[in-house]
Enzyme design. Structure first.
Site: not given
Length: 384
Positions: A114, A141, A193, A197, A249, A253
């Site tokens: 990312t 995960e 992305k 998220n 993430c 993010d």
């Protein structure tokens, strides 16, 4: 046709991609951690992921891992960058990109890590090449390989033949034909992305805030969530309350997207970030309101089938509890010793349960069924 593919970084993203691509291509992985290198070459998984462990032990495909950049990158057709350890957010710079272009200037570089919106274009201008492509990853995960084998979508941030070919390689390795390929410009792919998220984080924060309201007003959270989720536009997914979103993430993010909003009017994106902090403070206050003498924390991992503590919401809850003067003991069999002064460690489960008068857990577990009278959790649906 088999391609020579190098994968840089053997974390969840890198290893899942390496295994997927190794089914039909020659894959060599570059990893600085020698323990991980040795485990991969022994066909053992260095991370907790049941599909990865099974794939390595049973599958006939071969992956060679090395810490030698020349051995890993030379003659590569594609180089997949799946590590953020070499990323400097101050300079927006991956030194591994320079290394890859020096060793294999003909290779197409696929960035899976990312990055901020606009990073790929900056790298293309810096190195005067169009052979850098961003491809967002959407992996859970502990389920990284499964999510690669059964992807929801495949996105490549370049409108080029090389990008289309690599997208086809990802689809070739998938165990389903029902997956859509989308080619976009690189900056749009980076935004996809971060916005994806952040939307998930927003959904987690929404149901957590709903739960906060219900607990404060003595309402039945489960009944309200069940009713809300019956609306097909909302659905019954990502609706289980927790101590806050965390993991690899979502925290990273959401904050990265908020930073990219600098100078752009926004209320909702900043609220997603602040709502998570508010939730963790509320959880700590709710626990302290029970006036416990000794608080036990069952597991630091974010969810089942994981070995990750990074950005775990429970760590911030512990920090708030300690600031309030609480005595905190953690049960975490993945740890041999505490990594923080905020808690002590007790990995004898029976002693842990008997020695604490209140035990909190982000996600419930069968081995806590005998202490429900002193258990505090917001896990209402027993799912991640």
């Amino acid at each position: 046709m088999a391609f020579n593919i190098s994968v840089v970084g053997l974390g969840y993203v890198g290893l899942a991609n390496a295994l997927l691509l190794s089914q039909h291509n020659n894959v060599c992985a570059l990893e600085t951690n020698l323990d991980r290198v040795n485990l991969i070459n022994q066909k053992k998984s260095p991370i907790q992921d049941s599909e990865i462990a099974h794939f390595l032990s049973k599958n006939s495909t071969e992956i060679f891992a090395t810490s030698d950049p020349f051995l890993a990158l030379e003659n590569a057709d594609y180089i997949v960058i799946a590590t953020s350890t070499d990323y400097d957010p101050q300079t927006n710079y991956f030194s591994v990109i320079a290394q890859a272009l020096e060793i294999s200037p003909q290779a197409t570089i696929i960035v899976k890590s990312t990055v901020p919106v606009g990073f790929t274009e900056q790298m293309k201008q810096r190195y005067k090449t169009n052979n850098i492509v961003f491809s967002p990853e959407f992996l859970r995960e502990g389920k990284a390989l499964y999510d690669n084998l059964y992807p929801s979508r495949i996105i490549l941030g370049a409108l080029t033949e090389q990008a289309q070919t690599f997208a086809n390689l990802l689809k070739q390795g998938a165990h389903t034909d029902d997956v859509e390929i989308l080619l976009t410009h690189s900056t749009e792919a980076e935004a996809i992305k971060l916005f994806s998220n952040t939307y998930l984080a927003m959904r987690v924060a929404f149901f957590n805030e709903l739960d906060t309201y219900c607990e404060a007003k003595s309402l039945n959270t489960t009944e309200i969530i069940d009713g809300v989720s019956l609306d097909p536009r909302i659905g019954g997914h990502y609706n289980n309350p927790s101590f806050g979103y965390g993991g690899y993430c979502l925290p990273k993010d959401t904050k990265q997207l908020l930073a990219n909003f600098d100078g752009v009017p926004n209320d909702m994106i900043s609220a997603v970030v602040s709502a998570n902090d508010t939730r963790k403070k509320y959880i700590a206050e709710s626990i302290m309101a029970r006036a416990p003498k000794k608080i036990g924390v069952y597991r630091l991992i974010m969810k089942a089938d994981s070995d990750n503590f990074r950005e775990s919401a429970i760590l911030d809850v512990i920090s708030h509890l300690r600031k309030a003067g609480a005595d905190v003991t953690v049960y975490e069999p993945k740890l041999e010793k505490p990594f923080s002064d905020d808690f002590s460690l007790c990995n004898n489960l029976d002693m842990f349960k008997s020695g604490c008068d209140l035990i909190i857990t982000n996600r419930d577990a069968d081995e806590l069924s005998d202490i429900t009278d002193k258990l505090y959790t917001r896990d209402l649906f027993h799912k991640d």
